[in-house]
Scaffold this motif. Structure first.
Motif, short mmCIF file in Angstrom:
data_model
loop_
_atom_site.label_atom_id
_atom_site.label_comp_id
_atom_site.label_asym_id
_atom_site.label_seq_id
_atom_site.Cartn_x
_atom_site.Cartn_y
_atom_site.Cartn_z
N ALA A 74 1.75 0.73 5.76
CA ALA A 74 1.86 1.22 4.38
C ALA A 74 3.33 1.35 3.99
O ALA A 74 4.18 1.68 4.82
N ILE A 75 3.62 1.08 2.73
CA ILE A 75 4.99 1.22 2.24
C ILE A 75 5.43 2.68 2.30
O ILE A 75 6.55 2.99 2.67
N ASP A 76 4.51 3.60 1.95
CA ASP A 76 4.84 5.02 1.98
C ASP A 76 3.56 5.84 2.03
O ASP A 76 2.45 5.31 1.84
N TYR A 77 3.73 7.13 2.27
CA TYR A 77 2.62 8.07 2.43
C TYR A 77 2.98 9.32 1.64
O TYR A 77 3.81 10.12 2.05
N LEU B 245 0.83 -1.21 0.00
CA LEU B 245 0.00 0.00 0.00
C LEU B 245 0.86 1.26 0.00
O LEU B 245 1.80 1.38 0.80
N ILE B 246 0.53 2.18 -0.90
CA ILE B 246 1.09 3.53 -0.88
C ILE B 246 -0.08 4.51 -0.85
O ILE B 246 -0.88 4.54 -1.78
N PHE B 247 -0.19 5.27 0.22
CA PHE B 247 -1.25 6.28 0.31
C PHE B 247 -0.87 7.49 -0.51
O PHE B 247 0.30 7.92 -0.55
N THR B 248 -1.85 8.10 -1.19
CA THR B 248 -1.68 9.35 -1.93
C THR B 248 -2.78 10.29 -1.47
O THR B 248 -3.94 10.06 -1.74
N THR B 249 -2.42 11.36 -0.78
CA THR B 249 -3.42 12.19 -0.15
C THR B 249 -2.93 13.63 0.02
O THR B 249 -1.72 13.88 0.01
N PRO C 243 7.80 13.99 -8.98
CA PRO C 243 8.38 12.77 -9.56
C PRO C 243 9.45 12.14 -8.67
O PRO C 243 9.55 10.92 -8.57
N GLU C 244 10.24 12.99 -8.01
CA GLU C 244 11.31 12.48 -7.15
C GLU C 244 10.74 11.71 -5.95
O GLU C 244 11.21 10.62 -5.61
N ARG C 245 9.69 12.28 -5.34
CA ARG C 245 9.10 11.63 -4.17
C ARG C 245 8.36 10.35 -4.57
O ARG C 245 8.38 9.35 -3.85
N PHE C 246 7.73 10.39 -5.74
CA PHE C 246 7.04 9.20 -6.24
C PHE C 246 8.04 8.08 -6.50
O PHE C 246 7.79 6.92 -6.14
N GLU C 247 9.16 8.41 -7.11
CA GLU C 247 10.18 7.41 -7.41
C GLU C 247 10.73 6.79 -6.13
O GLU C 247 10.98 5.59 -6.06
N CYS D 206 8.22 4.25 -4.89
CA CYS D 206 8.24 3.05 -5.73
C CYS D 206 9.45 2.18 -5.42
O CYS D 206 9.35 0.94 -5.40
N GLN D 207 10.58 2.80 -5.18
CA GLN D 207 11.79 2.04 -4.86
C GLN D 207 11.62 1.30 -3.53
O GLN D 207 12.11 0.17 -3.37
N LYS D 208 10.92 1.91 -2.59
CA LYS D 208 10.63 1.24 -1.32
C LYS D 208 9.78 -0.01 -1.55
O LYS D 208 10.05 -1.07 -0.98
N ALA D 209 8.78 0.12 -2.41
CA ALA D 209 7.91 -1.01 -2.70
C ALA D 209 8.67 -2.12 -3.42
O ALA D 209 8.51 -3.30 -3.11
#
Length: 236
Positions: free
Chosen positions: A95-98, A77-81, A105-109, A112-115
């Motif tokens: 959750a993997i990330d929040y 799970l990655i929350f987007t809020t 793009p940098e924070r999204f990447e 994704c790398q954590k997942a």
């Protein structure tokens, strides 16, 4: 590096468009479907296993937190809020990330790398043919090592799980049933109800949508009936 099959749920189409664009920039994230309605996402997950879920929290019909608790499939799970105040509860769900909107793009990447790392180092190990013999779990300020063969069933109690064993008293740990399911070998256990995971090899009988185990009678939920019957017939 593995390729993760992902879906996204957000009541705002522009937010889904942004996620779609971000996913296209990462060759290891395959965003197969997006949803604005939780009911449609639930229906999709019942028949289509995925590795990763991008999930909004503040939605009109159900919160993302409640939605995640309601689905049966184990998924990262990655929350987007846009709301930071839910971060603590999000991490309580492991959750993997929040990610806070607007998502760069940098924070999204980074998320994704954590997942990808979690999948590669943790989940892929569970898919190997060699099955571990013990469940390690923290409860009562101690680390418990429980032999899988000793577990009869696991019961959900809100944000806790109660592990019933053939030896000793039950162990209660702070964890969701969904996250505990990730730690249990699929060959040895099966989910039969939104509140129960049972040891497949300890099933004594199935009658009138009731699963009989040693000293327990567990209701069979309609969502899980097909999977259980297939396994009992040797088809799964």
């Amino acid at each position: 590096m593995p390729t993760l099959k992902a879906i996204a749920l957000d009541d705002e189409p522009p937010a889904l468009k942004v996620l779609g664009s971000l996913c296209k920039q990462n060759p290891n994230i395959n965003l197969v479907q997006t949803f604005t309605k939780p009911s449609e996402a639930t229906a999709f997950l019942q028949n289509n296993p995925v590795d990763l879920l991008f999930l909004d929290i503040n939605m009109p019909t159900i919160s993302g937190i409640d939605f995640f608790k309601s689905i049966s499939q184990p998924v990262m799970l990655i929350f987007t809020t846009a709301f930071s105040e839910f971060a603590l509860e999000g991490f309580n769900l492991q959750a993997i990330d929040y990610l806070l909107k607007p998502i760069t793009p940098e924070r999204f990447e980074q998320a994704c790398q954590k997942a990808l790392l979690y999948y590669d180092k943790v989940l892929s190990i569970q898919e190997e043919e060699i099955t571990p013999e013990y469940l390690q779990i923290r409860a009562d300020y101690s680390l418990h090592q429980i032999a899988f063969e000793d577990i009869i069933l696991v019961e959900a109690l809100d944000d806790y799980v109660k592990i019933h064993c053939t030896t000793g008293k039950p162990i209660v740990a702070r964890m969701t049933l969904k996250n505990l399911q990730l730690k249990l070998p699929e060959k040895l256990f099966v989910r039969v109800h939104k509140s129960y995971i049972i040891s497949f090899h300890k099933i004594k009988a199935l009658r009138n949508k009731v699963v009989y185990l040693p000293n327990f009678e567990i209701p069979l939920g309609p969502t899980y009936e097909k999977v259980l019957l297939a396994r009992l017939k040797g088809l799964d």
